[in-house]
Design an enzyme around this catalytic site. Structure first.
Site, PDB file in Angstrom:
ATOM      1  N   ASP A 143     116.542 102.878 122.943  1.00 32.34           N
ATOM      2  CA  ASP A 143     116.154 104.227 122.723  1.00 32.34           C
ATOM      3  C   ASP A 143     114.545 104.315 122.997  1.00 32.34           C
ATOM      4  O   ASP A 143     113.844 103.588 123.134  1.00 32.34           O
ATOM      5  CB  ASP A 143     116.422 104.563 121.113  1.00 32.34           C
ATOM      6  N   ASP A 177     122.591 109.901 123.912  1.00 29.99           N
ATOM      7  CA  ASP A 177     122.661 110.306 122.455  1.00 29.99           C
ATOM      8  C   ASP A 177     122.597 111.824 122.662  1.00 29.99           C
ATOM      9  O   ASP A 177     123.198 112.746 121.874  1.00 29.99           O
ATOM     10  CB  ASP A 177     121.587 109.754 121.595  1.00 29.99           C
TER      11      ASP A 177
END
Length: 198
Positions: A143, A177
Site C-alpha cells: 500500500d 483498493d
C-alpha cells in the site's frame, strides 16, 4: 460493453496497480514517505491482506484469507462473464471489471510477493527468489496512497472523542483498493440503472 473492452480495462488497471507496487517496493524502504502535497503522500506500508491491515490468526488466517479471495474472484469472474453475455448495462460491466481487477491485483501480492521479493525492513527490496521474505500464499499487500486531508485535535464538545487527535482520511491503500472502491460506489450510486426492475 463487450468482452474485449472489459479485458482491456482489467489489464490497464492491473498493470498500473502492479507497476506502482513493484516500483514502491523496490525504491522505498518500509515506512518511507514522500510529500506530494500536504494532503497527499506516498507512504510505503505492507499488510497481510485484510481490510485496514487487520491480522487474521497468523499464517493459517492469512492462508484462509488468500484461499477465500481466490474463490471470490472465481465468483466475480463468473458474474462478469454472465453480465457481458446478457448484455447488461455498461456501468454494471465496468464496475464488476474494476472489482475483479482490484481483487486480482491484491491476490497477486498475497500469493506471489512472498516468494519473489526480499524483505523491505530497513532496506530496499529486490527481486530475489533465493532470499525471498515469505512463502507462496503468504505475501504481503503493498500500500502507498495516503491522503491525510485534515489532522488536528477534535473540538472538546464532541462526546467521547472531543480533544483527541484525529486524522481524516487515515487509510493507506493502493490502486487495486481504489478500483474495488470505485466499482462498489458505481453499484451503490447507480443501483437503479445497473439493476433495473424487470
Amino acid at each position: 460493453m463487450n468482452t474485449k473492452k472489459s479485458i482491456l480495462l482489467i489489464v490497464i488497471v492491473l498493470l498500473i496497480d502492479q507497476i506502482s507496487k513493484i516500483y514502491i517496493k523496490t525504491n522505498f524502504q518500509l515506512g518511507e514517505e514522500i510529500y506530494v502535497f500536504d494532503w497527499f503522500r506516498i507512504h510505503f506500508i505492507e499488510n497481510n491482506g485484510a481490510a485496514w491491515g487487520t491480522e487474521l490468526g497468523g499464517r493459517t488466517g492469512k492462508l484462509v484469507l488468500t484461499l477465500f479471495r481466490l474463490c471470490a474472484i472465481v465468483g466475480i469472474g463468473y458474474w462478469l462473464r454472465k453480465s457481458i453475455k446478457e448484455k447488461a448495462h455498461d456501468l454494471l460491466i465496468i464496475s464488476v471489471s474494476l472489482i475483479f481487477c482490484g481483487a486480482l491485483g491484491n491476490i497477486i501480492d498475497s500469493v506471489f510477493y512472498g516468494v519473489l521479493f526480499t524483505d523491505s525492513y530497513g532496506q530496499l527490496a529486490t527481486l530475489d527468489t533465493a532470499n525471498a521474505y515469505g512463502d507462496l500464499f503468504h505475501g504481503k499487500v503493498v500500500d502507498m496512497l495516503y491522503f491525510p486531508i485534515w489532522q488536528g485535535n477534535l473540538p472538546e464538545w464532541i462526546p467521547g472523542v472531543g480533544g483527541n487527535y484525529f486524522t481524516f482520511f487515515n487509510a493507506i491503500f493502493n490502486v487495486a483498493d481504489s478500483a474495488i472502491t470505485i466499482g462498489v460506489m458505481i453499484l451503490l450510486f447507480f443501483s437503479k440503472t445497473v439493476f433495473p426492475k424487470k
